[in-house]
Design a protein around this motif. Structure first.
Motif, short mmCIF file in Angstrom:
data_model
loop_
_atom_site.label_atom_id
_atom_site.label_comp_id
_atom_site.label_asym_id
_atom_site.label_seq_id
_atom_site.Cartn_x
_atom_site.Cartn_y
_atom_site.Cartn_z
N THR A 74 0.85 -1.19 0.00
CA THR A 74 0.00 0.00 0.00
C THR A 74 0.89 1.24 0.00
O THR A 74 1.72 1.41 0.89
N PHE A 75 0.70 2.09 -1.00
CA PHE A 75 1.48 3.32 -1.13
C PHE A 75 0.66 4.53 -0.66
O PHE A 75 -0.53 4.61 -0.94
N ASP A 76 1.34 5.47 0.00
CA ASP A 76 0.76 6.79 0.22
C ASP A 76 1.24 7.73 -0.88
O ASP A 76 0.52 8.62 -1.29
N TRP A 77 2.49 7.53 -1.31
CA TRP A 77 3.01 8.23 -2.47
C TRP A 77 4.26 7.54 -2.99
O TRP A 77 4.87 6.74 -2.29
N LYS A 78 4.59 7.87 -4.24
CA LYS A 78 5.75 7.28 -4.90
C LYS A 78 6.65 8.39 -5.41
O LYS A 78 6.19 9.31 -6.09
N VAL A 79 7.94 8.30 -5.09
CA VAL A 79 8.98 9.21 -5.57
C VAL A 79 8.47 10.66 -5.54
O VAL A 79 8.34 11.33 -6.55
N ARG A 80 8.19 11.13 -4.34
CA ARG A 80 7.67 12.48 -4.14
C ARG A 80 8.76 13.39 -3.62
O ARG A 80 9.52 13.03 -2.73
N THR A 81 8.84 14.61 -4.18
CA THR A 81 9.80 15.60 -3.69
C THR A 81 9.23 16.22 -2.41
O THR A 81 8.09 16.70 -2.41
N LEU A 82 10.03 16.22 -1.34
CA LEU A 82 9.58 16.70 -0.04
C LEU A 82 10.08 18.09 0.30
O LEU A 82 9.52 18.73 1.19
N SER A 83 11.15 18.53 -0.36
CA SER A 83 11.73 19.83 0.00
C SER A 83 12.38 20.47 -1.22
O SER A 83 12.70 19.79 -2.19
N ALA A 84 12.58 21.78 -1.12
CA ALA A 84 13.15 22.55 -2.24
C ALA A 84 14.57 22.10 -2.57
O ALA A 84 15.01 22.25 -3.71
N ASP A 85 15.29 21.54 -1.59
CA ASP A 85 16.67 21.13 -1.86
C ASP A 85 16.76 19.73 -2.46
O ASP A 85 17.86 19.23 -2.70
N GLY A 86 15.61 19.06 -2.69
CA GLY A 86 15.64 17.79 -3.41
C GLY A 86 15.46 16.54 -2.58
O GLY A 86 15.64 15.43 -3.10
N LEU A 87 15.10 16.65 -1.30
CA LEU A 87 14.79 15.47 -0.50
C LEU A 87 13.55 14.81 -1.11
O LEU A 87 12.55 15.48 -1.37
N ARG A 88 13.63 13.50 -1.36
CA ARG A 88 12.51 12.78 -1.98
C ARG A 88 12.20 11.53 -1.17
O ARG A 88 13.04 11.05 -0.41
N SER A 89 10.98 11.01 -1.36
CA SER A 89 10.63 9.78 -0.65
C SER A 89 9.52 9.02 -1.35
O SER A 89 8.78 9.57 -2.17
N THR A 90 9.45 7.76 -0.98
CA THR A 90 8.32 6.90 -1.28
C THR A 90 7.79 6.45 0.07
O THR A 90 8.57 6.04 0.93
N MET A 91 6.46 6.56 0.24
CA MET A 91 5.84 6.23 1.52
C MET A 91 4.87 5.07 1.34
O MET A 91 3.99 5.11 0.47
N ILE A 92 5.09 4.01 2.14
CA ILE A 92 4.22 2.83 2.11
C ILE A 92 3.69 2.56 3.52
O ILE A 92 4.07 3.26 4.46
#
Length: 144
Positions: free
Chosen positions: A109-127
């Motif tokens: 179950t995904f909440d999001w895939k390859v999402r940018t979290l901050s202006a400096d480029g921090l990214r995540s995938t949330m399950i």
């Protein structure tokens, strides 16, 4: 009185209460590659206790008779930060696209895939794990 500078204090694990120990063990093994390290019954909390590990990280899974799903398990990431407490189990990777593709193949179950979290480029995938616990996989920007 001693000080922390002289004490042997190492981080051990994050404890997660589950509603079905076999289901959770199978999920953490299949999806995230964890293996059982230690298993016992804790009389202090009247619960089965299993410590799983992978690459030095440990998670303690606990099952108590009558355990039920946390009513906040379906909370949306973001607004969930309005209340205190542990919010996610967080991993990191230098190949977020590859890990996300792998997780897609695991039918999680995904909440999001390859999402940018901050202006400096921090990214995540949330399950989420089977009980709705948020699992965040971070990819730090190259300069971090």
């Amino acid at each position: 009185m001693g000080t922390m500078a002289h004490a042997n204090l190492d981080f051990d694990n994050v404890a997660v209460s589950v509603t079905d120990l076999d289901r959770s063990l199978e999920w953490y093994e299949r999806v995230l590659g964890f293996k059982v390290l230690y298993r016992t019954f804790s009389t202090a909390v009247n619960a089965e206790l299993v410590v799983i590990h992978r690459d030095g990280a440990r998670i303690e899974l606990l099952l108590q008779d009558g355990a039920r799903r946390n009513p906040d398990a379906d909370i949306v990431p973001g607004p969930h930060l309005k209340t205190s407490g542990v919010k996610a189990i967080v991993f990191r990777t230098d190949d977020l696209e590859g890990i996300t593709e792998y997780l897609e193949s695991c039918n999680v179950t995904f909440d999001w895939k390859v999402r940018t979290l901050s202006a400096d480029g921090l990214r995540s995938t949330m399950i989420r794990d089977p009980d709705g616990v948020l699992i965040n996989v971070l990819s730090y920007p190259p300069s971090a």
